[in-house]
Design a protein around this motif. Structure first.
Motif, mmCIF file in Angstrom:
data_model
loop_
_atom_site.group_PDB
_atom_site.id
_atom_site.type_symbol
_atom_site.label_atom_id
_atom_site.label_comp_id
_atom_site.label_asym_id
_atom_site.label_seq_id
_atom_site.Cartn_x
_atom_site.Cartn_y
_atom_site.Cartn_z
ATOM 1 N N ALA A 24 -2.491 2.396 -6.860
ATOM 2 C CA ALA A 24 -1.505 2.280 -5.741
ATOM 3 C C ALA A 24 -1.013 0.904 -5.387
ATOM 4 N N SER A 67 2.895 -0.099 -5.634
ATOM 5 C CA SER A 67 3.606 -0.666 -4.487
ATOM 6 C C SER A 67 4.018 -2.112 -4.568
ATOM 7 N N LEU A 111 -4.894 6.055 1.319
ATOM 8 C CA LEU A 111 -4.919 7.022 0.148
ATOM 9 C C LEU A 111 -5.820 8.321 0.994
#
Length: 198
Positions: free
Chosen positions: A64, A68, A96
């Motif tokens: 993630a 990002s 998440l």
């Protein structure tokens, strides 16, 4: 209630395979969960199972953070010692949703902050107040960065685990998120600063 707190790497390390993350610190609050009964697993197997579950969370957060940073087009610039607040303000963050059984029993939320090469993660119950959890995570991260100088060269997070434990005991007693007013927050800050000065 908070299930666990993690500090792990989010950038490639030469000794790890591509896409892997090294857990530098972890703490699980509350009783251990296990699909199997205690008779079927000894303490070492339970510890390894818990460690693998935390590694799954670390890998998901690492992915993630990478996504990002790619989407934002950011290039990571090394922070000079003393500029921890700047690094925290520029940190990538997100949430998440961890489904039931992936990797924990019951649905959980994982709030994360990607500060330079470190990932800070708070795994909470699905019904937890996410705004309060985010504030707590930012507060914990700020204290870790400022008090323990985690972004400095040669910073050994593994050698500072007792100090991280003290931070967690003060700011997340038994895994409970605290509503803090300014006076209580200042009192906690002074207490933590006094302990870290020892």
């Amino acid at each position: 209630m908070v299930h666990s707190f993690l500090i792990h790497t989010v950038c490639p390390i030469a000794t790890l395979a591509s896409g892997e993350s090294r857990i530098l610190y972890s703490r699980v609050f509350g009783p251990e969960e296990s699909v199997l009964t205690a008779d079927e697993l000894n303490s070492e197997e339970r510890r390894l199972l818990q460690r693998e579950k935390l590694a799954v969370v670390a890998r998901k957060v690492r992915t993630a953070v990478s996504l990002s940073r790619e989407a934002a087009g950011r290039v990571m610039v090394e922070v000079v010692l003393g500029e921890e607040l700047v690094a925290l303000q520029e940190a990538d963050s997100g949430v998440l949703r961890l489904r039931d059984g992936d990797p924990f029993l019951g649905e959980k939320s994982a709030l994360w902050l990607g500060v330079q090469s470190l990932g800070f993660v708070l795994v909470c119950e699905a019904h937890e107040n996410l705004m309060l959890a985010e504030g707590t995570l930012r507060n914990l991260t700020r204290n870790c960065l400022e008090q323990l100088r985690m972004l400095g060269p040669g910073s050994e997070v593994l050698l500072k685990s007792d100090r991280i434990d003290v931070l967690l005991d003060r700011m997340l007693p038994h895994g409970q998120l605290l509503f803090l007013n300014h006076r209580f927050a200042n009192s906690l800050e002074k207490e933590v600063t006094a302990y870290m000065a020892k």
